[in-house]
Design a protein around this motif. Structure first.
Motif, mmCIF file in Angstrom:
data_model
loop_
_atom_site.group_PDB
_atom_site.id
_atom_site.type_symbol
_atom_site.label_atom_id
_atom_site.label_comp_id
_atom_site.label_asym_id
_atom_site.label_seq_id
_atom_site.Cartn_x
_atom_site.Cartn_y
_atom_site.Cartn_z
ATOM 1 N N ARG A 149 7.931 14.122 5.294
ATOM 2 C CA ARG A 149 8.293 13.643 3.988
ATOM 3 C C ARG A 149 9.535 12.739 4.374
ATOM 4 N NH1 ARG A 149 7.140 10.307 0.208
ATOM 5 N NH2 ARG A 149 8.653 10.495 -1.554
ATOM 6 N N ALA A 150 10.344 13.244 4.962
ATOM 7 C CA ALA A 150 11.586 12.397 5.578
ATOM 8 C C ALA A 150 11.176 10.994 6.227
ATOM 9 C CB ALA A 150 12.638 13.334 6.371
ATOM 10 N N SER A 151 10.078 11.095 7.258
ATOM 11 C CA SER A 151 9.795 10.024 7.752
ATOM 12 C C SER A 151 9.043 8.944 6.804
ATOM 13 C CB SER A 151 8.812 10.394 9.071
ATOM 14 O OG SER A 151 9.258 11.263 10.019
ATOM 15 N N GLU A 152 8.296 9.396 5.797
ATOM 16 C CA GLU A 152 7.931 8.553 4.707
ATOM 17 C C GLU A 152 8.887 7.910 3.867
ATOM 18 O OE1 GLU A 152 5.484 11.241 2.664
ATOM 19 O OE2 GLU A 152 3.698 11.179 4.012
ATOM 20 N N LEU A 153 10.011 8.649 3.655
ATOM 21 C CA LEU A 153 11.077 8.297 2.862
ATOM 22 C C LEU A 153 11.818 7.069 3.733
ATOM 23 C CD1 LEU A 153 12.452 11.471 1.063
ATOM 24 C CD2 LEU A 153 11.367 9.694 0.028
ATOM 25 N N ASN A 154 11.922 7.340 4.925
ATOM 26 C CA ASN A 154 12.528 6.380 5.704
ATOM 27 C C ASN A 154 11.905 4.947 6.134
ATOM 28 O OD1 ASN A 154 14.627 5.635 7.923
ATOM 29 N ND2 ASN A 154 13.020 5.969 9.304
ATOM 30 N N VAL A 155 10.551 5.064 6.084
ATOM 31 C CA VAL A 155 9.636 4.045 5.722
ATOM 32 C C VAL A 155 9.850 3.186 4.653
ATOM 33 C CG1 VAL A 155 7.252 3.171 5.563
ATOM 34 C CG2 VAL A 155 7.797 4.591 7.604
ATOM 35 N N LEU A 156 9.922 3.660 3.299
ATOM 36 C CA LEU A 156 9.853 3.299 2.240
ATOM 37 C C LEU A 156 11.330 2.808 1.854
ATOM 38 C CD1 LEU A 156 8.166 6.007 -0.205
ATOM 39 C CD2 LEU A 156 7.253 3.713 0.764
ATOM 40 N N TYR A 157 12.293 3.463 2.451
ATOM 41 C CA TYR A 157 13.699 2.643 2.349
ATOM 42 C C TYR A 157 13.695 1.467 3.294
ATOM 43 C CZ TYR A 157 18.684 2.337 3.186
ATOM 44 O OH TYR A 157 20.145 2.026 2.939
ATOM 45 N N ALA A 158 13.220 1.388 4.367
ATOM 46 C CA ALA A 158 12.946 0.364 5.373
ATOM 47 C C ALA A 158 12.260 -0.897 4.340
ATOM 48 C CB ALA A 158 12.477 0.345 6.822
ATOM 49 N N VAL A 159 11.168 -0.643 3.668
ATOM 50 C CA VAL A 159 10.229 -1.605 3.008
ATOM 51 C C VAL A 159 11.302 -2.139 1.993
ATOM 52 C CG1 VAL A 159 8.512 -1.858 1.385
ATOM 53 C CG2 VAL A 159 8.095 -0.531 3.440
ATOM 54 N N SER A 160 11.822 -1.294 1.081
ATOM 55 C CA SER A 160 12.731 -1.912 0.181
ATOM 56 C C SER A 160 14.005 -2.608 0.537
ATOM 57 C CB SER A 160 13.422 -0.664 -0.773
ATOM 58 O OG SER A 160 14.388 0.213 0.011
ATOM 59 N N ARG A 161 14.589 -2.531 1.857
ATOM 60 C CA ARG A 161 15.640 -3.519 2.240
ATOM 61 C C ARG A 161 14.928 -4.691 2.654
ATOM 62 N NH1 ARG A 161 19.779 -1.424 6.006
ATOM 63 N NH2 ARG A 161 20.258 -3.555 5.790
ATOM 64 N N ILE A 162 13.700 -4.842 3.216
ATOM 65 C CA ILE A 162 13.296 -5.897 3.584
ATOM 66 C C ILE A 162 13.011 -6.762 1.939
ATOM 67 C CG2 ILE A 162 11.079 -7.073 4.593
ATOM 68 C CD1 ILE A 162 11.046 -4.663 6.339
ATOM 69 N N LYS A 163 12.180 -6.101 1.160
ATOM 70 C CA LYS A 163 11.945 -6.547 -0.206
ATOM 71 C C LYS A 163 13.062 -7.133 -0.963
ATOM 72 C CE LYS A 163 7.393 -4.207 -1.205
ATOM 73 N NZ LYS A 163 6.747 -3.584 -2.422
ATOM 74 N N ASP A 164 14.273 -6.477 -0.549
ATOM 75 C CA ASP A 164 15.644 -7.049 -1.389
ATOM 76 C C ASP A 164 15.995 -8.242 -0.752
ATOM 77 O OD1 ASP A 164 15.739 -4.556 -2.788
ATOM 78 O OD2 ASP A 164 17.169 -3.676 -1.640
ATOM 79 N N VAL A 165 15.760 -8.912 0.406
ATOM 80 C CA VAL A 165 16.079 -9.859 0.847
ATOM 81 C C VAL A 165 15.122 -11.031 1.167
ATOM 82 C CG1 VAL A 165 18.406 -9.073 1.785
ATOM 83 C CG2 VAL A 165 16.762 -9.254 3.114
ATOM 84 N N LEU A 166 13.745 -10.812 1.413
ATOM 85 C CA LEU A 166 12.785 -11.865 1.697
ATOM 86 C C LEU A 166 11.677 -11.579 0.791
ATOM 87 C CD1 LEU A 166 12.859 -10.705 5.541
ATOM 88 C CD2 LEU A 166 14.047 -12.764 4.467
ATOM 89 N N ASP A 167 11.111 -12.601 0.480
ATOM 90 C CA ASP A 167 10.150 -12.883 -0.368
ATOM 91 C C ASP A 167 8.606 -13.017 0.494
ATOM 92 O OD1 ASP A 167 8.527 -13.501 -2.416
ATOM 93 O OD2 ASP A 167 8.868 -15.817 -2.527
ATOM 94 N N VAL A 168 8.175 -11.771 0.671
ATOM 95 C CA VAL A 168 7.103 -11.720 1.522
ATOM 96 C C VAL A 168 6.308 -10.330 1.084
ATOM 97 C CG1 VAL A 168 8.534 -10.273 3.228
ATOM 98 C CG2 VAL A 168 6.377 -11.699 4.017
ATOM 99 N N THR A 169 5.115 -10.096 1.459
ATOM 100 C CA THR A 169 4.580 -8.846 1.046
ATOM 101 C C THR A 169 4.977 -7.961 2.179
ATOM 102 O OG1 THR A 169 2.623 -9.985 0.384
ATOM 103 C CG2 THR A 169 2.034 -7.592 0.768
#
Length: 185
Positions: A149-169
């Protein structure tokens, strides 16, 4: 001279899924890694259909996992698949200059960076530059104690960091070391 990807995010995700199915079944042809493909890409540039941000773990070979060949994927590898300005700049380059429309952040089970963050003694400073990775993973996983679950949360955190600054899927994924299967989150 560079080429621009002409694949939508939806089409790219489908290509990744099909490629992973082939890999899991052992039917992968590895994609085109021929001399002709090397020559073509050296002359015409690259047009990757997806950006894959994944861990540096040597047991993960993104091109093989997705049955991709030369020029198909823009792969960014860093321990713990953490995101900082360097990774964001690389993603931005692939999106803006190569036309790639899909970013996949792919973590995995038994991730050494995540497990190190889970077992890191807060009273003991890690040596060297590893601290930067562990601090980022700790921010991502919070109080979670289950490694998967920690690995999944780590992925989701990275996804949110990218979405916060770039307009991409951007989509998260988890890779299973034992089976080779990728599960999209």
């Amino acid at each position: 001279m560079h080429q621009v990807a002409n694949v939508t995010a939806t089409e790219a995700l489908e290509k990744l899924k099909v490629g992973n199915e082939l890999f899991v079944k052992g039917e992968s042809d590895q994609g085109d890694v021929s001399h002709a493909a090397r020559l073509y890409s050296s002359t015409h540039g690259q047009a990757p259909y997806a950006i894959v941000v994944t861990c540096s773990d040597s047991r993960i070979v993104p091109d093989a996992v997705f049955s991709a060949g030369i020029g198909d994927l823009f792969v960014i590898r860093v321990a713990g698949n953490v995101i900082d300005a360097h990774q964001l700049g690389s993603i931005e380059y692939a999106c803006k200059h190569l036309g790639t429309q899909l970013v996949v952040v792919m973590g995995h089970d038994h991730c050494g960076a995540v497990e190190a963050a889970l077992h890191d003694d807060p009273n003991d400073d890690p040596e060297g530059f590893i601290e930067y990775i562990l601090d980022e993973v700790k921010r991502a996983i919070g109080e979670e104690t289950d490694p998967l679950r920690a690995s999944e949360l780590n992925v989701l955190y990275a996804v949110s960091r990218i979405k916060d600054v770039l307009d991409v899927t951007v989509i998260g994924a988890m890779y299973c070391l034992a089976t080779g299967e990728v599960t999209f989150l």
